[in-house]
Write a protein that holds these residues in place. Sequence first.
Motif, PDB file in Angstrom:
ATOM      1  N   VAL A 148      27.148  28.108  43.757  1.00  0.00           N
ATOM      2  CA  VAL A 148      28.082  29.148  43.558  1.00  0.00           C
ATOM      3  C   VAL A 148      29.239  28.489  42.633  1.00  0.00           C
ATOM      4  O   VAL A 148      30.115  29.458  41.826  1.00  0.00           O
ATOM      5  CB  VAL A 148      29.239  29.531  44.919  1.00  0.00           C
ATOM      6  N   ARG A 149      29.312  27.378  41.993  1.00  0.00           N
ATOM      7  CA  ARG A 149      30.009  26.934  41.157  1.00  0.00           C
ATOM      8  C   ARG A 149      29.601  25.599  40.571  1.00  0.00           C
ATOM      9  O   ARG A 149      29.034  24.687  41.296  1.00  0.00           O
ATOM     10  CB  ARG A 149      31.497  26.386  41.724  1.00  0.00           C
ATOM     11  N   MET A 150      29.558  25.374  39.261  1.00  0.00           N
ATOM     12  CA  MET A 150      29.047  24.300  38.481  1.00  0.00           C
ATOM     13  C   MET A 150      30.460  23.530  37.871  1.00  0.00           C
ATOM     14  O   MET A 150      30.961  24.144  36.926  1.00  0.00           O
ATOM     15  CB  MET A 150      28.124  24.620  37.414  1.00  0.00           C
ATOM     16  N   GLY A 151      30.794  22.363  38.331  1.00  0.00           N
ATOM     17  CA  GLY A 151      31.972  21.705  37.718  1.00  0.00           C
ATOM     18  C   GLY A 151      31.240  20.604  36.838  1.00  0.00           C
ATOM     19  O   GLY A 151      30.290  20.179  36.808  1.00  0.00           O
ATOM     20  N   SER A 154      24.260  16.674  43.149  1.00  0.00           N
ATOM     21  CA  SER A 154      25.162  17.212  42.044  1.00  0.00           C
ATOM     22  C   SER A 154      24.541  16.875  40.613  1.00  0.00           C
ATOM     23  O   SER A 154      24.642  17.721  39.835  1.00  0.00           O
ATOM     24  CB  SER A 154      26.581  16.793  42.092  1.00  0.00           C
ATOM     25  N   VAL A 200      28.938  20.001  42.131  1.00  0.00           N
ATOM     26  CA  VAL A 200      28.200  21.611  42.292  1.00  0.00           C
ATOM     27  C   VAL A 200      28.448  21.921  43.645  1.00  0.00           C
ATOM     28  O   VAL A 200      28.137  21.196  44.742  1.00  0.00           O
ATOM     29  CB  VAL A 200      26.797  21.318  42.025  1.00  0.00           C
ATOM     30  N   ASP A 201      29.118  23.316  43.835  1.00  0.00           N
ATOM     31  CA  ASP A 201      29.121  23.861  44.970  1.00  0.00           C
ATOM     32  C   ASP A 201      28.103  24.604  45.445  1.00  0.00           C
ATOM     33  O   ASP A 201      27.666  25.404  44.532  1.00  0.00           O
ATOM     34  CB  ASP A 201      30.482  24.800  44.903  1.00  0.00           C
ATOM     35  N   GLN A 227      22.392  27.015  36.948  1.00  0.00           N
ATOM     36  CA  GLN A 227      23.773  27.683  36.991  1.00  0.00           C
ATOM     37  C   GLN A 227      24.127  28.573  38.125  1.00  0.00           C
ATOM     38  O   GLN A 227      23.327  28.614  39.176  1.00  0.00           O
ATOM     39  CB  GLN A 227      23.583  28.662  35.687  1.00  0.00           C
ATOM     40  N   PRO A 228      25.482  28.802  38.239  1.00  0.00           N
ATOM     41  CA  PRO A 228      25.746  29.947  39.508  1.00  0.00           C
ATOM     42  C   PRO A 228      24.939  30.784  39.717  1.00  0.00           C
ATOM     43  O   PRO A 228      24.677  31.602  38.618  1.00  0.00           O
ATOM     44  CB  PRO A 228      27.394  30.054  38.793  1.00  0.00           C
ATOM     45  N   THR A 254      30.341  20.987  48.591  1.00  0.00           N
ATOM     46  CA  THR A 254      30.323  20.601  47.581  1.00  0.00           C
ATOM     47  C   THR A 254      28.863  19.531  47.766  1.00  0.00           C
ATOM     48  O   THR A 254      29.268  18.683  48.649  1.00  0.00           O
ATOM     49  CB  THR A 254      31.393  19.804  46.977  1.00  0.00           C
ATOM     50  N   GLU A 277      26.171  27.666  48.437  1.00  0.00           N
ATOM     51  CA  GLU A 277      26.283  28.410  49.667  1.00  0.00           C
ATOM     52  C   GLU A 277      24.830  28.477  50.622  1.00  0.00           C
ATOM     53  O   GLU A 277      24.144  28.991  49.692  1.00  0.00           O
ATOM     54  CB  GLU A 277      26.916  29.787  49.590  1.00  0.00           C
TER      55      GLU A 277
END
Length: 249
Positions: free
Chosen positions: A57-60, A28, A64-65, A37-38, A22, A67
């Motif tokens: 890989v992920r937008m919260g 972030s 933000v995650d 976006q992912p 993260t 890789e």
Amino acid sequence: MSSKTSVRLHVPAALAAGLVFTLPPGPSRHAQVLRLQPGDDVRLFNGEGGEWAARIVRMGRQAVDVEVSAFHAVDREAARPVLLALGMPANDRMDTVVEKATELGVHALQPLVCERSVLRLSAERAERKVGHWQGVATAAAEQCGRTRVPVVAPVRELREWLSGPLPADDAPTARLLLSLAPGARTLPALGLTGAEPVVLLSGPEGGLTPAEEALALARGWTPVSLGARTLRADTAPLAALAWLMLQSS
């Protein structure tokens, strides 16, 4: 490939291929503001040189995650290390100096309080300002493609700083003092080598006092002129820095 692949984010952490993690709050927020976006590609750098390819890989809502994939050993740093020490200009002009000096390739910055300084900071306010300027330097490094972020040192009094050892005292270093005094030499006349380290000292609004200049000269500084015109406190150091960087490229 995403059209947003040019986005660079500074992540002050150890990075490795295959790592999924993260992003810190600052990067972030940056990714969210840019509406990434992912699947979008980004580039990460941690200030240790080079940069890493990565993919979101992920937008919260808050985080933000990403890789991490391949490392790229790019080097966009200046050949000549320059420490810029300057009497802090007032208002937002110090922000401009930090930003533009970072873009030009400065190695580090030393904010100073001088006799004629308009900007005078208490201990707590000085600490907050240095944190702010470090953020300005980080954002500028992200934008301009640098792989290292210049360090903004804690605010010091000029006389105290001049009387102590410099960070580069153990290495051959040119100490240049921007001066309006008669007899100051021009930068081209100094005959600097391509990568010789430089410490560049510039005064605040109104310049250094004669006593401050005398102290610097006694410590081995070389007075340097930028010409017949009197440049502002936020213009002079950037003009000198630009020449030093172009001369060493």
